[in-house]
Scaffold this motif. Sequence first.
Motif, PDB file in Angstrom:
ATOM      1  N   SER B 305       0.804  -1.220   0.000  1.00  0.00           N
ATOM      2  CA  SER B 305       0.000   0.000   0.000  1.00  0.00           C
ATOM      3  C   SER B 305       0.841   1.276   0.000  1.00  0.00           C
ATOM      4  O   SER B 305       0.439   2.278  -0.584  1.00  0.00           O
ATOM      5  CB  SER B 305      -0.950   0.007   1.199  1.00  0.00           C
ATOM      6  OG  SER B 305      -1.920  -1.003   1.027  1.00  0.00           O
ATOM      7  N   ALA B 306       1.994   1.260   0.650  1.00  0.00           N
ATOM      8  CA  ALA B 306       2.811   2.479   0.685  1.00  0.00           C
ATOM      9  C   ALA B 306       3.216   2.867  -0.733  1.00  0.00           C
ATOM     10  O   ALA B 306       3.000   4.003  -1.169  1.00  0.00           O
ATOM     11  CB  ALA B 306       4.037   2.256   1.563  1.00  0.00           C
ATOM     12  N   ALA B 307       3.768   1.922  -1.474  1.00  0.00           N
ATOM     13  CA  ALA B 307       4.230   2.223  -2.834  1.00  0.00           C
ATOM     14  C   ALA B 307       3.066   2.532  -3.770  1.00  0.00           C
ATOM     15  O   ALA B 307       3.172   3.379  -4.660  1.00  0.00           O
ATOM     16  CB  ALA B 307       5.053   1.052  -3.370  1.00  0.00           C
ATOM     17  N   ILE B 308       1.951   1.849  -3.568  1.00  0.00           N
ATOM     18  CA  ILE B 308       0.775   2.070  -4.426  1.00  0.00           C
ATOM     19  C   ILE B 308       0.226   3.482  -4.220  1.00  0.00           C
ATOM     20  O   ILE B 308      -0.067   4.206  -5.173  1.00  0.00           O
ATOM     21  CB  ILE B 308      -0.294   0.998  -4.132  1.00  0.00           C
ATOM     22  CG1 ILE B 308       0.170  -0.355  -4.670  1.00  0.00           C
ATOM     23  CG2 ILE B 308      -1.650   1.385  -4.747  1.00  0.00           C
ATOM     24  CD1 ILE B 308      -0.551  -1.546  -4.077  1.00  0.00           C
ATOM     25  N   ASN B 309       0.136   3.887  -2.974  1.00  0.00           N
ATOM     26  CA  ASN B 309      -0.369   5.234  -2.697  1.00  0.00           C
ATOM     27  C   ASN B 309       0.640   6.302  -3.111  1.00  0.00           C
ATOM     28  O   ASN B 309       0.246   7.378  -3.544  1.00  0.00           O
ATOM     29  CB  ASN B 309      -0.753   5.362  -1.220  1.00  0.00           C
ATOM     30  CG  ASN B 309      -2.078   4.668  -0.933  1.00  0.00           C
ATOM     31  OD1 ASN B 309      -3.139   5.231  -1.183  1.00  0.00           O
ATOM     32  ND2 ASN B 309      -2.016   3.436  -0.453  1.00  0.00           N
ATOM     33  N   ASP B 310       1.930   5.985  -2.979  1.00  0.00           N
ATOM     34  CA  ASP B 310       2.942   6.910  -3.499  1.00  0.00           C
ATOM     35  C   ASP B 310       2.716   7.122  -4.991  1.00  0.00           C
ATOM     36  O   ASP B 310       2.731   8.242  -5.493  1.00  0.00           O
ATOM     37  CB  ASP B 310       4.363   6.338  -3.315  1.00  0.00           C
ATOM     38  CG  ASP B 310       4.836   6.389  -1.862  1.00  0.00           C
ATOM     39  OD1 ASP B 310       4.114   6.967  -1.027  1.00  0.00           O
ATOM     40  OD2 ASP B 310       5.927   5.847  -1.583  1.00  0.00           O
ATOM     41  N   ARG B 311       2.489   6.027  -5.695  1.00  0.00           N
ATOM     42  CA  ARG B 311       2.332   6.143  -7.141  1.00  0.00           C
ATOM     43  C   ARG B 311       1.061   6.912  -7.493  1.00  0.00           C
ATOM     44  O   ARG B 311       1.030   7.635  -8.488  1.00  0.00           O
ATOM     45  CB  ARG B 311       2.344   4.757  -7.808  1.00  0.00           C
ATOM     46  CG  ARG B 311       2.371   4.811  -9.323  1.00  0.00           C
ATOM     47  CD  ARG B 311       2.589   3.449  -9.966  1.00  0.00           C
ATOM     48  NE  ARG B 311       3.993   3.079 -10.041  1.00  0.00           N
ATOM     49  CZ  ARG B 311       4.791   3.315 -11.083  1.00  0.00           C
ATOM     50  NH1 ARG B 311       4.322   3.932 -12.156  1.00  0.00           N
ATOM     51  NH2 ARG B 311       6.048   2.945 -11.074  1.00  0.00           N
ATOM     52  N   ALA B 312       0.030   6.757  -6.690  1.00  0.00           N
ATOM     53  CA  ALA B 312      -1.180   7.555  -6.928  1.00  0.00           C
ATOM     54  C   ALA B 312      -0.822   9.038  -6.844  1.00  0.00           C
ATOM     55  O   ALA B 312      -1.257   9.846  -7.667  1.00  0.00           O
ATOM     56  CB  ALA B 312      -2.265   7.201  -5.919  1.00  0.00           C
ATOM     57  N   MET B 313       0.010   9.397  -5.850  1.00  0.00           N
ATOM     58  CA  MET B 313       0.442  10.804  -5.721  1.00  0.00           C
ATOM     59  C   MET B 313       1.275  11.230  -6.937  1.00  0.00           C
ATOM     60  O   MET B 313       1.100  12.320  -7.459  1.00  0.00           O
ATOM     61  CB  MET B 313       1.275  10.977  -4.440  1.00  0.00           C
ATOM     62  CG  MET B 313       0.513  10.689  -3.154  1.00  0.00           C
ATOM     63  SD  MET B 313       1.600  10.670  -1.701  1.00  0.00           S
ATOM     64  CE  MET B 313       1.728  12.430  -1.349  1.00  0.00           C
ATOM     65  N   MET B 351      -4.667   9.522 -11.595  1.00  0.00           N
ATOM     66  CA  MET B 351      -5.059  10.165 -12.864  1.00  0.00           C
ATOM     67  C   MET B 351      -6.547  10.478 -12.893  1.00  0.00           C
ATOM     68  O   MET B 351      -6.963  11.512 -13.411  1.00  0.00           O
ATOM     69  CB  MET B 351      -4.743   9.240 -14.039  1.00  0.00           C
ATOM     70  CG  MET B 351      -3.267   9.018 -14.270  1.00  0.00           C
ATOM     71  SD  MET B 351      -3.114   7.823 -15.611  1.00  0.00           S
ATOM     72  CE  MET B 351      -1.496   7.191 -15.274  1.00  0.00           C
ATOM     73  N   MET B 352      -7.339   9.548 -12.327  1.00  0.00           N
ATOM     74  CA  MET B 352      -8.786   9.780 -12.290  1.00  0.00           C
ATOM     75  C   MET B 352      -9.092  11.104 -11.606  1.00  0.00           C
ATOM     76  O   MET B 352      -9.985  11.843 -12.009  1.00  0.00           O
ATOM     77  CB  MET B 352      -9.486   8.658 -11.516  1.00  0.00           C
ATOM     78  CG  MET B 352      -9.694   7.387 -12.287  1.00  0.00           C
ATOM     79  SD  MET B 352     -10.844   7.571 -13.632  1.00  0.00           S
ATOM     80  CE  MET B 352     -12.384   7.658 -12.717  1.00  0.00           C
ATOM     81  N   ALA B 353      -8.313  11.400 -10.549  1.00  0.00           N
ATOM     82  CA  ALA B 353      -8.556  12.616  -9.773  1.00  0.00           C
ATOM     83  C   ALA B 353      -8.394  13.850 -10.655  1.00  0.00           C
ATOM     84  O   ALA B 353      -9.300  14.677 -10.764  1.00  0.00           O
ATOM     85  CB  ALA B 353      -7.593  12.662  -8.591  1.00  0.00           C
ATOM     86  N   ILE B 354      -7.259  13.955 -11.309  1.00  0.00           N
ATOM     87  CA  ILE B 354      -6.984  15.177 -12.076  1.00  0.00           C
ATOM     88  C   ILE B 354      -7.866  15.254 -13.329  1.00  0.00           C
ATOM     89  O   ILE B 354      -8.253  16.331 -13.765  1.00  0.00           O
ATOM     90  CB  ILE B 354      -5.468  15.316 -12.389  1.00  0.00           C
ATOM     91  CG1 ILE B 354      -5.141  16.737 -12.848  1.00  0.00           C
ATOM     92  CG2 ILE B 354      -5.015  14.305 -13.417  1.00  0.00           C
ATOM     93  CD1 ILE B 354      -5.261  17.781 -11.777  1.00  0.00           C
TER      94      ILE B 354
END
Lengths: 477, 618
Positions: B305-313, B351-354
Amino acid sequence: MRDTICFTLNGKPVAVQNPDPTLTLLNWLRQTRSLTGTKEGCAEGDCGACTVVIGDPDATPTWRAMNACIVFLPTLDGKTVITVEGVAKDGKLHPVQRALVEHHGSQCGFCTPGFVMSLYAHYRNDGAVDEETLNDILAGNLCRCTGYAPIIRAAKAMYEYPKIDEIVLAPAIKQDTLALTMTCPITGTMKKYFAPQTLDELATLYGEHPNATILAGGTDVGLWVTKKHAVLETLIDIGRVAGFAEISQDKTGLNIGAGARYAAAHAALGGLHSTLGEMVRRIGSTQIRNAGTIGGNIANGSPIGDMPPPLIALGAKLVLRKGETTRRMALEDFFIAYGKQDRRPGEFVESLFVPAMDPAARFAVYKISKRFDQDISALCGAFYVRLQDENVTEARFAFGGMAATPARAKTAEAALIGKAWNEANIRAAMSALAQDFTPLSDMRASANYRLQAAQNLLWKFYLGEAAPYLARGVNHG
Amino acid sequence: MVKFRGVPHDSAHKHVTGEAIYVDDLPCPPGLLHLQPGLSPRAHAKITKLDLAAVRAAPGVVCVLTAKDIPGANDVSPTGTGDDPIFAVDEVVYAGQAIFAVAATSLAAARHAAALAVIEYEDLPAILTIEDARAAKADLEPEQLMFMGSTEEALRFAQHTLSGHLRVGGQDHFYLESQAAQCLPGEDGDLVLTSSTQHPSEVQHLIAHMLDKHSHDVRVHVRRMGGGFGGKETQAALIAAMTALATHKTGRPARLVLDRDDDMIMTGKRHDFEIDYKVGFDDTGRLSGIFLDLASRCGCSMDLSAAINDRAMFHADNAYFLNNADITSRRFRTNTVSNTAFRGFGGPQGMMAIERVMDAIALHLGKDPLDVRKVNLYNKMGRDFTPYGQRVMDNVAPQIIEELETRADYAARRVAVRAFNDSHQYVRRGIALTPVKFGISFTTTFLNQAGALVHVYTDGSVHLNHGGTEMGQGLNTKIAQIVAAEFQIDFAKVKITATDTDKVPNTSATAASSGTDLNGMAAQQAAQTIKTRLVDFAARDAGCTSADVVFENGHVRAGEKNWTFADLVKAAYMARISLSSTGFTPRQTFIMTAKSISARRFIITLTGPRSAKLRLMC
């Protein structure tokens, strides 16, 4: 009576004495025959990875793509069974296989044998290769890698490759009735299987074994075994009962034998109304339509079965039989409560009668599901009205997924009877529909969604087939 | 010439004939035990009673495994967080968590027996949603922050501001082959596993850890997976560990192939997100700054989850210059299955966010969303820095969008869509043209490494092995092409072999879209090492310089001499030259400190726009 089933597997004769009646073809192929090309993806007839082809000169179509995960072995007696291992000949790939290789139709390859077999069945049936047909015959095969486009390209090209020698269809042979027994080594249960060949024989057997499970297409019963791990003590397979799958039509209407499969009844039902044909198409994939029966969909009494709503709206009659006696009832009266039907011990569904469409009537059926093909309905709505001088003289609105049984919206119907067929009255009937049902919320839809969608389907029915083309701001009354 | 284009997948022929072997297709070894795990139906509960007597007594049962049978660590957490028990002890933290596993002589017997367990629970409060977790402050790790410029100020002076919320749902991987592993006993208690995993080295290391053995006692190999999509990056370890434990305890081969339902219940999925934004922009739709809060449901453990959420950022900018940005990320612990890697690894959620923000701005200003997207694209000097401080180089997004806009006749189609929507009541049409920028590299720096092993045999055939795993992406085909090209020999002369911890050690997962680049470079390097030896030998033999040695069409020319590749190899062997080599690629990356999430994250960023049109009946 015979205790040994015989069929051909990839062109070679096979005999199995007293197999476990609920042993699936998939497990038998993989575990007993070490034919591991046929894959298990879901074990519930949804993904198509286990697709095999069953040839039967009496069936429609002759070559049926079937989900081996929910086919019980004894039902193959007398059939021609072909698996992915039997398609190539002497090291030469079949045109379907060549097309998939050359059009890059495989990636991880796990779903590929299933696609090969769905296309192979279509090839042997000389099926059309337009995109719409291909999308339909492959709707029961899931692929997560390719995005399907290369598979469709391969399918379009399959007739362009040179033909190879094919496995021939074994002729139908008249044999003694099959009666199997065995003891389950795990549970110690004595299991029995019968495959009666005449209606009288079926009636007698069911009378003797009123607690038996009647097996038709197995698209539901198969899951009791693979998912619920149910132990079924006695099975009566109706698949070989002569005349049980007959479909006949005259001026008064359509007679459908309880054993008729969706695939066989599709054309006749589509002939009654195009939306009914589309409903049958969407009831399940090609593999499911090749197995499942109209009678089974009714007899198992599910509140979300897709056939009862349109058949109730059309005023269908059901014929039940017990021993020598038959009785006839309106289909809607068959469904009493959740899991409870008006069927006595030893009594079975024999046939269905659908009256011919009245030229003064309007009809449509709509299915709402999360996935377009091969999904269980969130709700299903079927609408029938007869108009005289633009006034409604008769109305039957039947729904699935709205109550514990398939049920009519009688308040909504009453709101329209004797009234003009216009926007105001339809709106009133839509409001009235809220009194007919208190639907549930579940993973398929919320209660609010179901009710609103049911009301809007009535509106859609009123707008008719032109709905997608109707212009903005126009009064459609 | 080596053929590169249109080469079928190396297993395509086997795929269509059913001859390609997956774990459950292996011939059953004598004494094979079939496993069935017993799962918790409760999301969060104390186990007050665990009575497995009936399970043990059931026909065909050979043993029942629980946490008590584990000699080492009861854990398969991929990053050493210690929070992924193989079997729950005393407490269950998600519905679907394994409590025990039955090993029996048939699968049917194992499944029948597993249902006989008597387990009693005392329910504890369960956190199920992101909203629940936010209220309970159930963070798995501290909130992360990434910022650029002064967003507060940018929004204060912005011509327009907008705020909003969106929800991005999760997904199941639905690899067609469910999770599967088989373990065979070896000498000295060694274990040999066939696992459907994207990460054989991790499976090896975790099993050694579980059994208090050394890594050299455990061998894991992977010929192919029936799909992975991230779902077999960490989740395969639990399944493999259960088989290894069964073999360790009984000395018999063991196999576990999850039933589809169990697979969907037991194993992790895509992280679902709740996203809040507040954005400032001018009359053209150009961003002056954005506050973005990305909150995700990680499930019951850390996993990746840490790396996944980092990548979301890292992907919350997608292809756009944010000007001023303040991106926060909350990683919530919930009593649900631990979410995991999934195609895009958090990127799509960012990406969905932006992209939603772009549409919201367009709607607010009454502009075409494509125009808003275009004014915000990364561009030249001054508008080419990501919020994590990497300069966007070789940015072709503006050009390719322009090209696609023209070729797809976007403007005319848009007019037609509008006209249709203005005149039709019940059907809506839509059209969109959206860019994607995706960063390729592991964001965890040390993972950007790969190894390969190449043997050339005296008949000129080549045996190739590398650390990547084949899950349908054609990795083996591509890497064999790289090696064939290096030697200028026919593709068919290169045999691709199963990924094996005995051949290439300490591999990274095949993930992060890096499989070909990392392993291909390693394989190329191994081939080049052998090739250099062959060149030196040929030059010596022909009395010419190395520069005069040419590999071409299965032949090697040196001065006056001409060999077939096989003949040269044979001659080199006779001259006692090594025809085997390893290769290794440490991928260049920039070092990052834990405190600042900013640096050059991605070696390659891919850009690709996509245009789609849809019709909605409402």
